[in-house]
Design a protein around this motif. Structure first.
Motif, PDB file in Angstrom:
ATOM      1  N   HIS A  82       8.699 -12.922 -20.036  1.00  0.00           N
ATOM      2  CA  HIS A  82       8.003 -11.726 -19.707  1.00  0.00           C
ATOM      3  C   HIS A  82       7.193 -11.397 -20.823  1.00  0.00           C
ATOM      4  CE1 HIS A  82      11.185 -10.457 -16.589  1.00  0.00           C
ATOM      5  NE2 HIS A  82      12.005 -10.913 -17.024  1.00  0.00           N
ATOM      6  N   GLY A  83       6.889 -12.204 -21.722  1.00  0.00           N
ATOM      7  CA  GLY A  83       5.960 -12.035 -22.786  1.00  0.00           C
ATOM      8  C   GLY A  83       5.460 -13.180 -23.320  1.00  0.00           C
ATOM      9  N   LEU A  87       4.126 -12.371 -28.929  1.00  0.00           N
ATOM     10  CA  LEU A  87       4.841 -11.093 -29.194  1.00  0.00           C
ATOM     11  C   LEU A  87       6.483 -11.145 -29.147  1.00  0.00           C
ATOM     12  CD1 LEU A  87       5.220  -8.139 -28.710  1.00  0.00           C
ATOM     13  CD2 LEU A  87       5.490  -8.385 -26.077  1.00  0.00           C
ATOM     14  N   ALA A  88       6.988 -12.170 -28.242  1.00  0.00           N
ATOM     15  CA  ALA A  88       8.490 -12.265 -28.620  1.00  0.00           C
ATOM     16  C   ALA A  88       8.905 -13.207 -29.698  1.00  0.00           C
ATOM     17  CB  ALA A  88       8.861 -13.085 -27.317  1.00  0.00           C
ATOM     18  N   ALA A 151      10.230  -8.063 -22.458  1.00  0.00           N
ATOM     19  CA  ALA A 151      10.085  -8.960 -23.122  1.00  0.00           C
ATOM     20  C   ALA A 151      10.679  -8.628 -24.611  1.00  0.00           C
ATOM     21  CB  ALA A 151       8.709  -9.409 -23.697  1.00  0.00           C
ATOM     22  N   VAL A 152      10.476  -7.118 -24.956  1.00  0.00           N
ATOM     23  CA  VAL A 152      10.516  -6.472 -26.415  1.00  0.00           C
ATOM     24  C   VAL A 152      12.171  -6.307 -26.290  1.00  0.00           C
ATOM     25  CG1 VAL A 152      10.447  -4.450 -27.678  1.00  0.00           C
ATOM     26  CG2 VAL A 152       8.522  -5.552 -26.826  1.00  0.00           C
ATOM     27  N   LEU A 156      14.497  -8.173 -28.862  1.00  0.00           N
ATOM     28  CA  LEU A 156      15.349  -7.624 -29.834  1.00  0.00           C
ATOM     29  C   LEU A 156      16.885  -7.704 -29.747  1.00  0.00           C
ATOM     30  CD1 LEU A 156      13.625  -4.286 -29.821  1.00  0.00           C
ATOM     31  CD2 LEU A 156      13.258  -6.053 -31.782  1.00  0.00           C
ATOM     32  N   LEU A 157      17.356  -7.983 -28.558  1.00  0.00           N
ATOM     33  CA  LEU A 157      18.771  -8.211 -28.310  1.00  0.00           C
ATOM     34  C   LEU A 157      18.949  -9.693 -28.973  1.00  0.00           C
ATOM     35  CD1 LEU A 157      21.278  -7.590 -27.095  1.00  0.00           C
ATOM     36  CD2 LEU A 157      20.381  -8.257 -24.844  1.00  0.00           C
ATOM     37  N   ASN A 158      18.010 -10.549 -28.676  1.00  0.00           N
ATOM     38  CA  ASN A 158      18.211 -11.922 -29.257  1.00  0.00           C
ATOM     39  C   ASN A 158      18.307 -12.134 -30.853  1.00  0.00           C
ATOM     40  OD1 ASN A 158      18.939 -14.622 -28.439  1.00  0.00           O
ATOM     41  ND2 ASN A 158      16.948 -15.314 -28.473  1.00  0.00           N
ATOM     42  N   ALA A 159      17.476 -11.006 -31.224  1.00  0.00           N
ATOM     43  CA  ALA A 159      17.467 -10.987 -32.774  1.00  0.00           C
ATOM     44  C   ALA A 159      18.932 -10.490 -33.205  1.00  0.00           C
ATOM     45  CB  ALA A 159      16.609  -9.724 -33.218  1.00  0.00           C
TER      46      ALA A 159
END
Length: 287
Positions: A82-83, A87-88, A151-152, A156-159
């Motif tokens: 998605h990005g 960015l990601a 994508a954001v 962030l969830l993956n962070a």
């Protein structure tokens, strides 16, 4: 932190940025992720008979991190779908050091120095600044700034997922007494689970994709395995939060790869953010 440990972490960061670029450049980010993990698993299977087994105390951590990594690879593929990488990647890798630093004191009993906390903040601020300075070429030319909400959100969830497995593996690698073997067992288990799920749901599509892009398994597998094994070794030699923060300088290498190979644009604001990350890395070296 010794010069050798710093050099090892920086090389691991380069490998990490490289295999992420392979995933982003692939036609199907999830299939490419499965190929990368499968390559790492195959290399690990060949090497494990020659390595000492991890200590029994580390196997619960190994089981936990395997489950966490299933979410990691799925969310990473979704974020890249998605990005753009520019960015990601900063969002995924930039949030994790802050979370690890905040959690390592109560969970692992590690106390960073004031300079190390400043380095964590500096690196993370630089990476977040890169994400905020992100522009697509059409936006830079005066067009409307596109939305990248999904994508954001995925990044962030993956962070959070990255922070979780960093803490788990920091403990697991120390308990194992054999961080390289620990890493290899992780990729064997992760590859087995991802392959089984993919073949069960999308067997024909994946076989065709693997036939066309098998090189991603070899290159990406070696890259991700080497990157993670070196990082876990470093975590046995230095505080987990410090290693996690310095490893995020992978964004410097990712920026160069994005410009040269993925043809992404870097604005002056993002160059300034790169300089901030470099300052944080230097501060971490001499803290």
């Amino acid at each position: 932190m010794s010069g050798l440990v710093v050099a090892v972490i920086l090389f691991a960061a380069l490998l990490h940025a490289g295999w992420n670029a392979l995933v982003k450049a692939g036609k199907d980010a999830f299939f490419t992720s499965v190929l990368v993990v499968s390559g790492a698993g195959a290399i690990s299977l060949a090497a494990l008979p020659f390595l000492p087994a991890p200590a029994p105390a580390s196997w619960p951590m190994l089981a936990a991190t395997t489950a966490i990594h299933y979410f990691y690879f799925g969310l990473m593929a979704a974020a890249y779908r998605h990005g753009d990488m520019s960015l990601a990647y900063p969002l995924m890798r930039g949030s994790a050091p802050l979370l690890v630093a905040l959690a390592s004191a109560p969970l692992l009993g590690e106390q960073l120095t004031a300079k190390q906390y400043a380095a964590v903040a500096c690196i993370s601020a630089g990476i977040f600044s890169m994400a905020l300075a992100y522009r697509r070429p059409d936006a830079a030319a005066g067009g409307a700034q596109p939305r990248h909400g999904r994508a954001v959100a995925y990044a962030l969830l993956n962070a959070c997922v990255i922070a979780c497995y960093t803490l788990v593996d920091g403990v697991g690698a120390r308990r194992s007494g054999a961080p390289v073997a620990y890493t290899m067992w992780l990729f064997v288990f992760a590859a087995a689970g991802l392959l089984a799920w993919t073949l069960l749901r999308r067997r024909a599509e994946f076989r065709a994709y693997a036939t066309a892009y098998w090189r991603a398994a070899a290159l990406g597998g070696a890259g991700t395995l080497g990157s993670y094994a070196l990082s876990l070794w470093a975590m046995t030699m230095a505080p987990v939060a410090a290693v996690a923060a310095l490893r995020e300088t992978a964004i410097l290498f990712a920026a160069a790869i994005a410009v040269i190979f993925l043809r992404e644009k870097i604005t002056p604001q993002r160059y300034a953010a790169i300089a901030l990350i470099a300052c944080g890395a230097a501060l971490m070296r001499y803290a």
